[in-house]
Design an enzyme around this catalytic site. Structure first.
Site, PDB file in Angstrom:
ATOM      1  CD  GLU A 397      -1.839  -2.512   1.522  1.00  0.00           C
ATOM      2  OE1 GLU A 397      -2.607  -3.230   1.340  1.00  0.00           O
ATOM      3  OE2 GLU A 397      -0.732  -2.673   1.773  1.00  0.00           O
ATOM      4  CD  GLN A 419      -7.685  -6.979  -1.233  1.00  0.00           C
ATOM      5  OE1 GLN A 419      -7.228  -7.689  -0.439  1.00  0.00           O
ATOM      6  NE2 GLN A 419      -7.361  -7.338  -2.635  1.00  0.00           N
ATOM      7  CG  PHE A 420     -10.841  -4.834   3.310  1.00  0.00           C
ATOM      8  CD1 PHE A 420     -11.942  -5.129   3.447  1.00  0.00           C
ATOM      9  CD2 PHE A 420     -10.099  -5.966   2.919  1.00  0.00           C
ATOM     10  CE1 PHE A 420     -12.670  -6.470   3.111  1.00  0.00           C
ATOM     11  CE2 PHE A 420     -10.630  -6.994   2.446  1.00  0.00           C
ATOM     12  CZ  PHE A 420     -12.031  -7.344   2.413  1.00  0.00           C
ATOM     13  CG  PHE A 423      -5.597  -3.798   4.188  1.00  0.00           C
ATOM     14  CD1 PHE A 423      -5.859  -4.388   5.421  1.00  0.00           C
ATOM     15  CD2 PHE A 423      -6.029  -4.697   3.008  1.00  0.00           C
ATOM     16  CE1 PHE A 423      -6.252  -5.684   5.728  1.00  0.00           C
ATOM     17  CE2 PHE A 423      -6.511  -5.777   3.241  1.00  0.00           C
ATOM     18  CZ  PHE A 423      -6.688  -6.462   4.858  1.00  0.00           C
ATOM     19  CG  HIS A 464     -10.634  -7.652   6.935  1.00  0.00           C
ATOM     20  ND1 HIS A 464     -10.162  -8.520   7.912  1.00  0.00           N
ATOM     21  CD2 HIS A 464     -10.325  -7.909   5.720  1.00  0.00           C
ATOM     22  CE1 HIS A 464      -9.152  -9.130   7.086  1.00  0.00           C
ATOM     23  NE2 HIS A 464      -9.099  -8.817   5.749  1.00  0.00           N
TER      24      HIS A 464
END
Length: 658
Positions: A397, A419-420, A423, A464
């Site tokens: 990231e 992605q979430f 992250f 998440h």
């Protein structure tokens, strides 16, 4: 030291000498001014001039260079007027940061230089982005970036090297191995013989160069740059050199053995090259004296210009206005043709239409290409736009956010799918220190959108399910958007991509496929900083955003007798305080509902703003309703207990009865 002229003519050989001499003489003067208190700090590159000068001399002026503390020779070889450098170091307006940052912490598009931030590692990732833009535009240009041997221990460096190798980006990664990271010697920094050996693990070409030999530096870099322009690829280059002064002057060099200092003093790049030129009959002692007189005169003349410049004066308005690049919002109205869409569909359609509108828009993220992203928002995009514009990334990231910054520097837009949202912590530094601060520091915008799938309700646990918007509303320079409905999500995403500033675009995962709405089929925009009033009433003001808006709507459906103003904020930075204040002045009561945990959340700031601006209109204390101050748990019964969703009804009824 052995010098090989190869086929260089006398003019080039003398030019390289003068280019090294100039930063040396500037530094000697700066060390005097430092002792006199006329500059605040100095990071000396004495003894390392051959690297900066040799590398820069091998680059084309239109190619970007990303230097570090000890690379004064980059700036002087690019022929930045000295009075502007001196103004920069004195914090004056004619510098490059309007007095907001010091020494070499600046960039300039005029000279294609991108300055460092103190965190060091992000430089490599930003270079990746600039090189990617060059490759996509087929410019046949090289991007060159510097770091020290100490910086190579940072994770950002490893991520950026990996990305550059996977994407075969035309970057020359330059490591100045000068013996010490501040006071820590190399044997405590890494456990390999040569840092260049690391290139093998990235499938990357590498070279080791004597960093004190100007001709070896110049000739090798010239050859490599020409090769990379025709055959784009990354190359790792380790320059063996030494730092003859402290990390910065205050730290000194007492930790360095004197024998080592003496050994490297004998390898001085200027003294040795000067003697070589004399031995070759290319330079005389009289010419050396003449060159020094001319350069010293240039230094003094330019210092006089900088000294004559008045101390910088600014205002709060000027400072606040420079945090963001001016965004001239242009409304694109919706059409009358609508179709029912889920939130996820509206985001996908909005993103697709923005890709069609902006040929320079790049999407990057894990699994976003053929797979379509874990939430399938980019499904089918590769077929329409190709893999150059829809790019799968390694799991890194930090480097990808830095790459997005580099794309912006090179004039391209990007959307990065985290992605979430959880992250983003792996890329937190470039978000809050690079994207957020660059425009304020040196007038460089970050035309980057970070898509942030977030939130609870899907039993995904602590890593998440966070809704972490408050980490970023605190950071000046970032914009934060958080839609609750498909219509808003599509229009606000289009605006986010149009906006030249960094935008964090929060998308609640639990709403992706549970919320439906009629959405215009064509491209349209919605302005930031305009809340939506979903219901109107006289009893109380309810303020919410994201999934919490739907929780509030469900509660009001259960209590049709409650006449409330329900405000969906939609964007948190900028925040529509006018709508909030007008509503509270009307109703006299305010309750703020957020999914985030209570302490430090944006509800606290909204509550404080209401107290400061609407206190005399209030009939009750402002109430915040938020989730527990714990990490978010996984199993349903614990997640339900954690969330503010089921607490809201009781707190609303109590406040109405106050």
């Amino acid at each position: 030291m052995t010098f090989d002229k190869k086929n260089l003519d006398k003019a080039t050989l003398i030019q390289l000498y003068k280019r090294m001499l100039k930063p040396r003489l500037i530094e000697e003067k700066m060390l005097i001014l430092l002792r006199q208190g006329k500059i605040s700090k100095w990071f000396s590159g004495i003894g390392q001039e051959a690297i900066s000068v040799g590398v820069t001399s091998a680059m084309l002026n239109e190619e970007y260079i990303l230097p570090m503390h000890r690379n004064l020779g980059v700036f002087t070889t690019r022929e930045i007027p000295l009075h502007r450098l001196f103004s920069q170091w004195q914090g004056k307006a004619n510098g490059f940061t309007k007095g907001r940052d010091r020494s070499f912490h600046f960039g300039t598009q005029e000279f294609n230089i991108v300055g460092m931030i103190s965190h060091l590692g992000p430089q490599f990732g930003v270079a990746d982005g600039i090189a990617l833009a060059s490759k996509l535009k087929d410019k046949k240009q090289v991007t060159t970036v510097f770091t020290g041997e100490g910086g190579t221990s940072e994770g950002d460096i490893h991520e950026a090297l990996n990305v550059a190798s996977v994407w075969q980006l035309p970057v020359l990664f330059c490591i100045e191995n000068n013996g010490y990271g501040l006071s820590t010697p190399t044997n405590e920094q890494y456990n390999c013989k040569d840092l260049a050996d690391r290139a093998l693990g990235y499938g990357m070409e590498s070279h080791i160069i004597n960093g004190n030999n100007i001709l070896e530096v110049y000739n090798t870099m010239d050859q490599l740059a020409k090769s990379v322009r025709e055959n784009p690829r990354p190359i790792l280059i380790e320059f063996k050199t030494f730092r003859m002064r402290g990390h910065e002057e205050a730290s000194g060099t007492k930790y360095v053995p004197q024998a080592l200092m003496d050994q490297w003093s004998a390898k001085d790049p200027i003294d040795n090259y000067e003697q070589f030129l004399k031995d070759e009959g290319l330079l005389t002692a009289g010419e050396v004296t003449q060159f020094k007189v001319e350069i010293i005169q240039e230094i003094n003349d330019n210092l006089d210009i900088a000294y004559a410049e008045k101390p910088i004066v600014s205002t709060e308005t000027v400072e606040l206005n420079d945090v963001y690049q001016l965004f001239d919002y242009k409304e694109t109205k919706e059409n009358s043709i609508k179709k029912e869409q889920r939130l996820v569909d509206a985001i996908a359609e909005g993103l697709k239409q923005s890709m069609e509108k902006h040929d320079d828009l790049i999407i990057m993220g894990q699994d976003v290409a053929e797979y379509g992203g874990v939430f399938k928002i980019t499904d089918g995009f590769v077929k329409q736009f190709g893999k150059d514009r829809v790019r799968n990334t390694p799991i890194c990231e930090s480097a990808i956010i830095e790459t997005a910054m580099g794309l912006s520097i090179a004039g391209l837009k990007s959307v990065v799918e985290l992605q979430f949202s959880d992250f983003v912590t792996s890329g937190f530094n470039p978000v809050v220190n690079y994207l957020a601060k660059s425009h304020y520091r040196w007038n460089q915008n970050a035309d980057v959108v970070l898509r942030m799938p977030c939130g609870a309700g899907v039993a995904a646990g602590p890593f998440h399910s966070q809704t972490n918007e408050a980490w970023f509303t605190k950071t000046p320079g970032l914009k934060v958007v958080y839609p609750a409905f498909p219509y808003d999500a599509k229009g606000l995403l289009a605006t986010a991509i149009n906006d030249p500033n960094p935008v964090l675009f929060f998308e609640h995962k639990a709403l992706y496929r549970s919320i439906r709405q009629d959405v215009p089929t064509d491209y349209y925009t919605i302005p930031f900083g305009q809340a939506a009033t979903l219901k109107t009433g006289e009893d109380i003001t309810i303020i919410a955003y994201g999934a919490a808006v739907h929780w509030a709507l469900n509660t009001l459906d259960k209590h049709p007798n409650i006449n409330a103003d329900l405000i969906d904020l939609r964007s948190l930075q900028p925040l529509d305080t006018e709508t909030i204040y007008n509503s509270v002045k009307k109703t006299g009561k305010a309750i703020i509902l957020q999914e985030d945990s209570l302490f430090g959340g944006i509800a606290s700031d909204i509550s404080a703003l209401i107290m400061e601006h609407c206190f005399k209109y209030l009939d009750a204390p402002v109430k915040r309703v938020a989730s527990l101050d714990t990490p978010i748990p996984f199993i349903n019964q614990l997640e339900d207990q954690y969330l503010s969703r089921d607490k809201f009804e009781g707190e609303l009824l109590k406040l109405l009865q106050y």
